[in-house]
Design a protein around this motif. Structure first.
Motif, PDB file in Angstrom:
ATOM      1  N   THR A  57      11.046 -13.995   3.829  1.00 54.75           N
ATOM      2  CA  THR A  57      11.333 -12.880   2.941  1.00 54.75           C
ATOM      3  C   THR A  57      11.396 -13.340   1.492  1.00 54.75           C
ATOM      4  OG1 THR A  57      13.749 -13.065   2.899  1.00 54.75           O
ATOM      5  CG2 THR A  57      12.765 -11.943   4.794  1.00 54.75           C
ATOM      6  N   GLY A  58      11.457 -12.386   0.591  1.00 60.34           N
ATOM      7  CA  GLY A  58      11.593 -12.716  -0.820  1.00 60.34           C
ATOM      8  C   GLY A  58      12.917 -13.371  -1.158  1.00 60.34           C
ATOM      9  N   HIS A  59      13.896 -13.250  -0.268  1.00 62.62           N
ATOM     10  CA  HIS A  59      15.191 -13.907  -0.458  1.00 62.62           C
ATOM     11  C   HIS A  59      15.209 -15.325   0.103  1.00 62.62           C
ATOM     12  CE1 HIS A  59      17.208 -10.264  -1.893  1.00 62.62           C
ATOM     13  NE2 HIS A  59      16.543  -9.612  -0.961  1.00 62.62           N
ATOM     14  N   GLY A  60      14.080 -15.755   0.685  1.00 68.21           N
ATOM     15  CA  GLY A  60      13.961 -17.124   1.155  1.00 68.21           C
ATOM     16  C   GLY A  60      14.443 -17.379   2.559  1.00 68.21           C
ATOM     17  N   HIS A  61      14.745 -16.315   3.319  1.00 70.13           N
ATOM     18  CA  HIS A  61      15.171 -16.478   4.704  1.00 70.13           C
ATOM     19  C   HIS A  61      13.984 -16.245   5.634  1.00 70.13           C
ATOM     20  CE1 HIS A  61      18.892 -14.980   2.532  1.00 70.13           C
ATOM     21  NE2 HIS A  61      19.191 -16.217   2.873  1.00 70.13           N
ATOM     22  N   VAL A  62      14.149 -16.606   6.891  1.00 72.28           N
ATOM     23  CA  VAL A  62      13.088 -16.444   7.882  1.00 72.28           C
ATOM     24  C   VAL A  62      13.414 -15.241   8.760  1.00 72.28           C
ATOM     25  CG1 VAL A  62      11.913 -17.496   9.849  1.00 72.28           C
ATOM     26  CG2 VAL A  62      12.505 -18.890   7.857  1.00 72.28           C
ATOM     27  N   LEU A  63      12.477 -14.316   8.860  1.00 73.78           N
ATOM     28  CA  LEU A  63      12.670 -13.078   9.618  1.00 73.78           C
ATOM     29  C   LEU A  63      11.793 -13.090  10.854  1.00 73.78           C
ATOM     30  CD1 LEU A  63      13.826 -10.172   9.851  1.00 73.78           C
ATOM     31  CD2 LEU A  63      11.817  -9.411   8.560  1.00 73.78           C
ATOM     32  N   CYS A  64      12.425 -13.010  12.016  1.00 72.79           N
ATOM     33  CA  CYS A  64      11.706 -12.916  13.287  1.00 72.79           C
ATOM     34  C   CYS A  64      11.855 -11.480  13.792  1.00 72.79           C
ATOM     35  CB  CYS A  64      12.289 -13.873  14.319  1.00 72.79           C
ATOM     36  SG  CYS A  64      12.767 -15.493  13.704  1.00 72.79           S
ATOM     37  N   THR A  65      10.760 -10.864  14.173  1.00 75.58           N
ATOM     38  CA  THR A  65      10.807  -9.476  14.631  1.00 75.58           C
ATOM     39  C   THR A  65      10.045  -9.329  15.928  1.00 75.58           C
ATOM     40  OG1 THR A  65      10.931  -8.627  12.366  1.00 75.58           O
ATOM     41  CG2 THR A  65      10.230  -7.088  14.058  1.00 75.58           C
ATOM     42  N   GLU A  66      10.632  -8.613  16.852  1.00 74.22           N
ATOM     43  CA  GLU A  66       9.962  -8.289  18.107  1.00 74.22           C
ATOM     44  C   GLU A  66       8.723  -7.459  17.801  1.00 74.22           C
ATOM     45  OE1 GLU A  66      11.694  -6.923  22.396  1.00 74.22           O
ATOM     46  OE2 GLU A  66      12.389  -5.829  20.622  1.00 74.22           O
ATOM     47  N   GLY A  67       7.583  -7.929  18.274  1.00 72.18           N
ATOM     48  CA  GLY A  67       6.356  -7.209  18.005  1.00 72.18           C
ATOM     49  C   GLY A  67       5.713  -7.574  16.682  1.00 72.18           C
ATOM     50  N   TYR A  68       6.287  -8.555  15.959  1.00 74.74           N
ATOM     51  CA  TYR A  68       5.655  -9.179  14.804  1.00 74.74           C
ATOM     52  C   TYR A  68       5.765  -8.375  13.512  1.00 74.74           C
ATOM     53  CZ  TYR A  68       2.313 -12.511  12.748  1.00 74.74           C
ATOM     54  OH  TYR A  68       1.714 -13.473  11.994  1.00 74.74           O
ATOM     55  N   ILE A  69       5.619  -7.054  13.575  1.00 75.76           N
ATOM     56  CA  ILE A  69       5.654  -6.233  12.362  1.00 75.76           C
ATOM     57  C   ILE A  69       7.035  -5.593  12.237  1.00 75.76           C
ATOM     58  CG2 ILE A  69       4.654  -4.254  11.159  1.00 75.76           C
ATOM     59  CD1 ILE A  69       2.028  -4.815  12.595  1.00 75.76           C
ATOM     60  N   PRO A  70       7.771  -5.850  11.150  1.00 78.49           N
ATOM     61  CA  PRO A  70       9.163  -5.387  11.084  1.00 78.49           C
ATOM     62  C   PRO A  70       9.371  -4.000  10.508  1.00 78.49           C
ATOM     63  CG  PRO A  70       8.696  -6.819   9.216  1.00 78.49           C
ATOM     64  CD  PRO A  70       7.439  -6.775  10.052  1.00 78.49           C
ATOM     65  N   PHE A  71       8.351  -3.401   9.923  1.00 73.93           N
ATOM     66  CA  PHE A  71       8.539  -2.190   9.134  1.00 73.93           C
ATOM     67  C   PHE A  71       8.471  -0.923   9.992  1.00 73.93           C
ATOM     68  CE2 PHE A  71       6.014  -5.350   6.702  1.00 73.93           C
ATOM     69  CZ  PHE A  71       7.042  -5.811   5.896  1.00 73.93           C
ATOM     70  N   GLY A  72       9.498  -0.063   9.863  1.00 72.24           N
ATOM     71  CA  GLY A  72       9.460   1.242  10.505  1.00 72.24           C
ATOM     72  C   GLY A  72       9.512   1.206  12.014  1.00 72.24           C
ATOM     73  N   ARG A  73      10.245   0.243  12.577  1.00 70.36           N
ATOM     74  CA  ARG A  73      10.323   0.122  14.036  1.00 70.36           C
ATOM     75  C   ARG A  73      11.799   0.067  14.445  1.00 70.36           C
ATOM     76  NH1 ARG A  73       7.933  -4.446  16.285  1.00 70.36           N
ATOM     77  NH2 ARG A  73       7.574  -3.195  18.146  1.00 70.36           N
ATOM     78  N   PRO A  74      12.421   1.205  14.636  1.00 69.56           N
ATOM     79  CA  PRO A  74      13.871   1.258  14.876  1.00 69.56           C
ATOM     80  C   PRO A  74      14.326   0.599  16.165  1.00 69.56           C
ATOM     81  CG  PRO A  74      12.876   3.428  15.142  1.00 69.56           C
ATOM     82  CD  PRO A  74      11.831   2.564  14.530  1.00 69.56           C
ATOM     83  N   ASP A  75      13.450   0.456  17.158  1.00 70.57           N
ATOM     84  CA  ASP A  75      13.861  -0.144  18.427  1.00 70.57           C
ATOM     85  C   ASP A  75      13.566  -1.636  18.503  1.00 70.57           C
ATOM     86  OD1 ASP A  75      14.823   2.259  19.412  1.00 70.57           O
ATOM     87  OD2 ASP A  75      12.872   2.836  20.233  1.00 70.57           O
ATOM     88  N   ALA A  76      12.911  -2.196  17.484  1.00 64.82           N
ATOM     89  CA  ALA A  76      12.574  -3.621  17.508  1.00 64.82           C
ATOM     90  C   ALA A  76      13.798  -4.465  17.180  1.00 64.82           C
ATOM     91  CB  ALA A  76      11.457  -3.912  16.508  1.00 64.82           C
ATOM     92  N   ARG A  77      13.811  -5.684  17.705  1.00 65.74           N
ATOM     93  CA  ARG A  77      14.866  -6.643  17.374  1.00 65.74           C
ATOM     94  C   ARG A  77      14.461  -7.400  16.119  1.00 65.74           C
ATOM     95  NH1 ARG A  77      17.747  -8.204  22.425  1.00 65.74           N
ATOM     96  NH2 ARG A  77      17.005  -6.813  24.050  1.00 65.74           N
ATOM     97  N   HIS A  78      15.393  -7.511  15.186  1.00 66.03           N
ATOM     98  CA  HIS A  78      15.160  -8.244  13.942  1.00 66.03           C
ATOM     99  C   HIS A  78      16.197  -9.360  13.834  1.00 66.03           C
ATOM    100  CE1 HIS A  78      13.617  -4.148  13.249  1.00 66.03           C
ATOM    101  NE2 HIS A  78      12.782  -4.666  12.363  1.00 66.03           N
ATOM    102  N   PHE A  79      15.740 -10.573  13.593  1.00 63.30           N
ATOM    103  CA  PHE A  79      16.627 -11.731  13.472  1.00 63.30           C
ATOM    104  C   PHE A  79      16.366 -12.412  12.134  1.00 63.30           C
ATOM    105  CE2 PHE A  79      15.712 -11.925  18.258  1.00 63.30           C
ATOM    106  CZ  PHE A  79      16.761 -11.064  18.566  1.00 63.30           C
ATOM    107  N   LEU A  80      17.361 -12.427  11.263  1.00 68.60           N
ATOM    108  CA  LEU A  80      17.232 -13.036   9.945  1.00 68.60           C
ATOM    109  C   LEU A  80      17.932 -14.397   9.969  1.00 68.60           C
ATOM    110  CD1 LEU A  80      16.118 -12.379   7.079  1.00 68.60           C
ATOM    111  CD2 LEU A  80      18.467 -11.716   6.481  1.00 68.60           C
ATOM    112  N   VAL A  81      17.147 -15.467   9.868  1.00 67.02           N
ATOM    113  CA  VAL A  81      17.675 -16.825   9.971  1.00 67.02           C
ATOM    114  C   VAL A  81      17.974 -17.358   8.570  1.00 67.02           C
ATOM    115  CG1 VAL A  81      17.248 -19.166  10.808  1.00 67.02           C
ATOM    116  CG2 VAL A  81      16.334 -17.199  12.078  1.00 67.02           C
ATOM    117  N   PHE A  82      19.243 -17.718   8.340  1.00 62.55           N
ATOM    118  CA  PHE A  82      19.654 -18.257   7.045  1.00 62.55           C
ATOM    119  C   PHE A  82      20.226 -19.667   7.172  1.00 62.55           C
ATOM    120  CE2 PHE A  82      23.080 -15.803   8.899  1.00 62.55           C
ATOM    121  CZ  PHE A  82      24.162 -16.667   8.827  1.00 62.55           C
TER     122      PHE A  82
END
Length: 221
Positions: A57-82
């Protein structure tokens, strides 16, 4: 005596980074053909080495998302690694994995805005998590609903604190999580943002097994 870790790398979590994560499910959906343009416009980049098939991300963290694309997917899992932890393995007295795992920690620590500590302690990890919890509380305007120390059944390495917040639709779980990268032994410090469909009812504080199971359902694939 504090349980040591061989290495700790992290980039501080901010309220702005949390707000960006929380907003992802409600953004417009992005097609496969358009995702590259959206990523570039946001100042993000693809990350394939530290964690497979993820985004930086622009904040320098690593974003892992179920299904690869994180935008507009309310049921996907999002993991922000800091943060990333290389824990001491009591069953690896020979330190057979030390060389290559240390190289991977070098790669995390070299990322812009990241810093590291070698060796470290569980308290060093807790300090990173406490700072991150302050960022989540600032963003959401509320303290965590649950605070619990993890067990070895939840994550590799020293027992660390998980904190849980909920919105009407999603759960936010801050704490250690299994590394889903190409190597598997290191431990993430991450903020998970997942649909409450993974487990809508939050067990009471005294139900330690139930709470551990609820957390596991929200912080892993």
């Amino acid at each position: 005596m504090p349980i040591p870790v061989h290495a700790l790398a992290h980039r501080p979590l901010t309220a702005a980074a949390v707000a960006e994560l929380v907003a992802l499910p409600s953004e417009p959906q992005v097609s496969d053909d358009a995702v590259e343009a959206v990523v570039q416009r946001r100042g993000w980049s693809w990350e394939h080495d530290l964690v497979c098939d993820s985004l930086r991300t622009g904040h320098g963290h690593v974003l892992c998302t179920e299904g690869y694309i994180p935008f507009g997917r309310p049921d996907a899992r999002h993991f922000l690694v800091f943060g990333e932890v290389y824990p001491v393995d009591p069953d690896d007295e020979s330190m057979a994995n030390e060389r290559w795992l240390s190289r991977l920690m070098d790669a995390w620590q070299r990322q812009p805005g990241w810093s590291g500590r070698r060796p470290g302690t569980a308290q060093d990890c807790e300090n990173v998590l406490t700072q991150a919890a302050q960022a989540v509380t600032e963003c959401l305007g509320s303290a965590p609903e649950r605070t619990v120390v993890s067990s070895a059944a939840v994550v590799t390495g020293p027992a660390l604190t998980h904190r849980v917040w909920r919105t009407p639709t999603h759960a936010l779980v801050l704490g250690p999580a299994a590394d889903n990268g190409p190597y598997g032994y290191l431990t993430h410090l991450q903020l998970s943002y997942t649909s409450l469909h993974c487990g809508p009812e939050l067990p009471p504080q005294e139900d330690e097994d139930g709470l551990a199971g609820w957390i596991t359902a929200h912080v892993d694939w």
